[in-house]
Design a protein around this motif. Structure first.
Motif, PDB file in Angstrom:
ATOM      1  N   MET A  35       0.539  -0.979  -0.046  1.00  0.00           N
ATOM      2  CA  MET A  35      -0.208   0.194  -0.012  1.00  0.00           C
ATOM      3  C   MET A  35       1.150   1.147   0.295  1.00  0.00           C
ATOM      4  O   MET A  35       0.211   2.255  -1.174  1.00  0.00           O
ATOM      5  N   ASP A  36       1.725   1.043   0.637  1.00  0.00           N
ATOM      6  CA  ASP A  36       3.236   2.237   0.621  1.00  0.00           C
ATOM      7  C   ASP A  36       3.449   2.336  -0.695  1.00  0.00           C
ATOM      8  O   ASP A  36       3.409   3.748  -1.136  1.00  0.00           O
ATOM      9  N   LEU A  37       3.813   1.885  -1.660  1.00  0.00           N
ATOM     10  CA  LEU A  37       4.193   1.499  -2.583  1.00  0.00           C
ATOM     11  C   LEU A  37       3.040   2.567  -3.654  1.00  0.00           C
ATOM     12  O   LEU A  37       3.599   3.304  -4.836  1.00  0.00           O
ATOM     13  N   THR A  38       2.227   1.827  -3.464  1.00  0.00           N
ATOM     14  CA  THR A  38       0.678   2.602  -4.028  1.00  0.00           C
ATOM     15  C   THR A  38       0.125   3.562  -4.060  1.00  0.00           C
ATOM     16  O   THR A  38       0.355   4.484  -4.959  1.00  0.00           O
ATOM     17  N   ILE A  39       0.834   4.201  -3.046  1.00  0.00           N
ATOM     18  CA  ILE A  39       0.434   5.736  -2.154  1.00  0.00           C
ATOM     19  C   ILE A  39       1.853   5.929  -2.748  1.00  0.00           C
ATOM     20  O   ILE A  39       1.013   7.311  -3.691  1.00  0.00           O
ATOM     21  N   PHE A  40       3.000   5.613  -3.138  1.00  0.00           N
ATOM     22  CA  PHE A  40       3.497   6.611  -3.702  1.00  0.00           C
ATOM     23  C   PHE A  40       3.954   6.982  -5.413  1.00  0.00           C
ATOM     24  O   PHE A  40       4.077   7.910  -5.580  1.00  0.00           O
TER      25      PHE A  40
END
Lengths: 285, 528
Positions: free
Chosen positions: B159-164
């Protein structure tokens, strides 16, 4: 060959450049480093810092090229107008970024928090009053909300004055009064730095004495996220003003060709207006 | 690294001068090179997202779990959505804008040619982050492309990678849009007033406005998700006084204009193609401009029609229903104008026209199902069913994607200097058109019968239409390899294209030779 001289009637199209790919590499390092760091994996902080270093290098290189081209007389009136339109659109996008956070603030104040105090939710959260400022029904500690008429009011004065000094500096530039330009810019930077210092002091005060933290429910969330993003923008604006002052000291800008200065002034007025909204809706009302 | 080439700029040399090999593409500031990169990136992402869709359809071919676990299924639907919207459709239209807008308005290049390079080269970074998210602990985000809280708060590192990735895609879109808007506003040839410029430029100008207004809002939404995940904020946490529904409001304030960000450039393409093959000027030019602007403005005030069932006062539901239905008015203006453009025209149906007429039929079907979904009382029944999936695939695939195919066939003679293989192009259209409908039309039935979306298994009574839909999806997917073959064949050779290969096509872009020289309109053209 005479044609190697610039042709001011022709729109300037830059040569191939390596700076954008540096920016992409920087963002890849920054984002992957941040993900590692936030999840406490490996040496994410170093990857993040390496990314920031590449980004700074890219900004120096890229803006350096732009400044050389501008000082070298490669930008005609039409290029100047492009920069104006581009900066205007950019500030509009920044306005919309802040609009998202202000929207969140209004939504929780008008809808979400009062709704948690309705009879429907009394089963879940008995005795929750729904009065703003609120850190939500699950937050059990005491905290003191930030008062408007102390440091925030002084900060309002500081930023409004800095808006005046940057305009005064602009008048100096228009009249070819370099002294007024330098003094005005230096004063603006001074007021900006003073503002940031007072914000930092206020944050320390909130954390240490008011028990007001980023984790203090929705009040702490909206307070620190809104003022924090604003403070970040003021810091960026102050850095941009410092760059402009150094360019002024290096003899850049003429009374009829100085959009670099104006762009930063526009940006400064923008953070000023955001602050006024913050003062009214976050601190005061 | 800049100085080495400084002597070449502004010399008036009309020949191509660029670096050799890969560095040409990495460092280029040429709108045609960048447009080409956007289009190839878009196609690669279209294939990646397409494979994900086929994984979903393979799983749904039969009831029960066949090939993938539910968690992986969720990751596939999420990445399919994100990649198709942000990686395939949007970059395709930015690619067309890069290639064609300077040619259409007689500009030497984009207004900010260096930034244009960066807008493109941010996309691979975002793609790397999205693809990498599949390989971290917990896998990619499994929230669906809408990234709703609270599920998004509970997801893993993916999810963090998706957010960035979303942040970087947003940066790319904002810079690209600033560039396009500035180019259109500032670099038109003398005499080309706003109301004389091609409709594709108008739709892109308004799209750029929508992007600049909404992408920062999406950035704000995912930033709040990030701080809720890692820094203890309470935006979407009711115990802290926040609200998960807040995410939906912010997301759809972006998300609904996003629908038109995808649709409006498609409208622009159709407005270029239909007049060319009807051999008549676009009917109702001014009304098209006003309709486009109206759609864009109204799109900011309808977002909660995506949220009828989250709990909303009836007055709010009724307002959002009427506001949504209002969008049908300017949209109908456009559809009627396209039909009126064809009325009594000397029509021929080359591949671009086929795709655009196909667009007209199927987009209108998607528009009608949109009207049905806008009705609050109906939506409560079909919310989150396959009816919704069918609706937005009619708009996204048969709308945006078909017009993008039409655009490629229409402009590829200008890009490559060759005419494409008309027989194969038509085959591609009919394969796509039929298999698209086989795939998605049954999904209306499934949704009305109550099949929920985003679930890897289903009740037995849905089995037949799901099998049909999956069969159609595989035909549709593999038909796109034919498209790749046609494009590659056209690049490598084929009948020489004239400057104006379509006798009904009008505009400055058809006055330059085919293929368009590396630099065009270094001196502004004069309009007759």
């Amino acid at each position: 060959m005479a044609s190697t001289a610039h042709q001011p009637d022709r729109y300037f199209v830059p040569d191939p450049s390596s700076w954008p790919i540096f920016g992409s590499i920087a963002l890849l390092l920054m984002t992957s480093g941040a993900v590692l760091w936030m999840n406490k994996l490996g040496s994410g902080a170093y990857v993040l810092l390496a990314g920031v270093a590449v980004l700074v290098l890219m900004l120096f290189g890229w803006f350096g090229s732009v400044i050389r081209e501008s000082v070298g007389g490669r930008y005609n009136k039409r290029v100047d107008l492009s920069f104006r339109l581009g900066m205007g659109w950019f500030i509009f996008s920044e306005v919309m970024f802040f609009a998202a956070f202000f929207g969140a603030l209004f939504y929780v104040r008008v809808l979400a928090v009062p709704d948690l105090a309705t009879p429907d939710n009394q089963v879940l959260y008995p005795g929750f009053s729904g009065q703003w400022p609120s850190a939500g029904p699950g937050f059990k500690e005491m905290f003191t909300p930030m008062a408007a008429w102390g440091i925030p009011a002084i900060n309002t004065l500081l930023l409004l004055s800095s808006g005046a000094t940057v305009t005064w500096a602009h008048w100096g530039l228009l009249k070819d009064n370099r002294g007024q330009l330098k003094v005005g810019l230096a004063l603006t930077i001074l007021l900006g730095v003073l503002f940031i210092s007072l914000q930092a002091y206020e944050y320390a005060h909130a954390y240490q004495e008011l028990n007001l933290k980023l984790t203090t429910g929705i009040y702490g969330t909206t307070f620190f996220m809104l003022t924090g993003f604003h403070g970040l923008h003021v810091t960026l604006g102050a850095i941009m003003l410092i760059v402009i002052l150094m360019r002024v000291l290096a003899g850049h800008f003429r009374s009829e060709h100085h959009f670099g200065f104006e762009a930063v002034a526009w940006y400064w007025h923008f953070v000023d207006v955001v602050w006024l909204c913050l003062f009214i809706f976050v601190y005061w009302l | 690294m800049e100085a080495a080439h400084a002597h070449e700029s502004g010399t008036g040399h009309e020949h191509a001068h660029h670096r050799a090999g890969i560095m040409r593409w990495v460092t280029t500031t040429n709108h045609k090179d960048i447009g080409t990169m956007y289009l190839w990136f878009s196609f690669v992402m279209f294939m990646v997202g397409g494979v994900m869709a086929l994984i979903v359809r393979a799983e749904l071919f039969q009831p029960g779990l066949q090939y993938v676990q539910p968690e992986f299924f969720n990751q596939m639907i999420t990445l399919h959505g994100l990649i198709m919207v942000f990686g395939a459709i949007m970059p395709a239209f930015v690619g067309f804008a890069n290639w064609m807008i300077p040619l259409m308005i007689g500009a030497p290049d984009m207004a900010f040619a260096r930034m244009n390079n960066w807008s493109f080269w941010l996309l691979p970074v975002a793609a790397i982050l999205l693809i990498a998210s599949m390989f971290v602990t917990g896998g990619a985000a499994g929230t669906g492309w809408t990234l709703y809280a609270p599920l998004s708060i509970q997801m893993g590192i993916g999810m963090d990678l998706t957010i960035f990735a979303v942040h970087i895609l947003g940066m790319s879109s904002i810079m690209g849009s600033i560039n396009i808007a500035t180019t259109i506003l500032n670099l038109r040839a003398p005499g080309m007033t706003l109301m004389k410029m091609p409709m594709f430029c108008w739709t892109w100008l308004i799209t750029a406005f929508l992007l600049i207004a909404t992408m920062p809002v999406l950035a704000g939404a995912v930033t709040m998700t990030l701080t809720d995940r890692h820094f203890g904020t309470s935006f979407f946490n009711a115990a802290g006084g926040g609200d998960p529904v807040l995410f939906q409001h912010i997301f759809w304030f972006f998300g609904h204009p996003e629908v038109y960000i995808i649709a409006l450039p498609a409208f622009g393409v159709v407005s270029q193609v239909i007049p060319a093959y009807a051999r008549k000027p676009l009917f109702g030019y001014a009304s098209m401009v006003y309709a486009t602007a109206s759609i864009a403005i109204i799109s900011f005030f309808v977002w909660a029609h995506h949220m009828y069932v989250v709990g909303m006062p009836v007055a709010g539901q009724i307002y959002f229903m009427y506001a949504t239905v209002l969008i049908a008015v300017p949209t109908a203006v456009k559809v009627f104008n396209w039909v009126a453009t064809m009325w009594r025209g000397a029509l021929t149906f080359e591949t671009p026209m086929l795709f655009c007429v196909g667009f007209l039929f199927l987009f209108t079907v998607g528009g009608f199902t949109g009207l049905i979904l806008a009705m609050t009382a109906v939506d409560v029944q079909v919310q989150d069913t396959y009816y919704v999936v069918a609706h937005f695939h009619y708009v996204m695939v048969a709308g945006a994607l078909f017009s993008a195919f039409g655009a490629v066939y229409f402009w590829i003679p200008k890009w490559t200097g060759h005419l494409y293989d008309e027989r194969l192009g038509k085959l591609h259209f009919w394969l796509s058109f039929i298999s698209f409908n086989v795939t998605f039309f049954p999904q209306h039935f499934l949704g009305l019968a109550g099949m929920p979306r985003r679930i890897p298994d289903y009740a037995l009574q849905f089995a037949d239409w799901n099998a049909v839909s999956s069969a159609g999806a595989f035909v549709f997917g593999f038909s796109q390899l034919l498209f790749l073959y046609v494009v590659l064949k056209t690049i490598r050779g084929g009948e020489k294209a004239e400057a104006r290969p379509w006798d009904g096509a009008q505009g400055l872009e058809w006055t330059v030779p085919s293929p368009a020289p590396y630099h065009t309109f270094q001196e502004a053209p004069t309009l007759r």
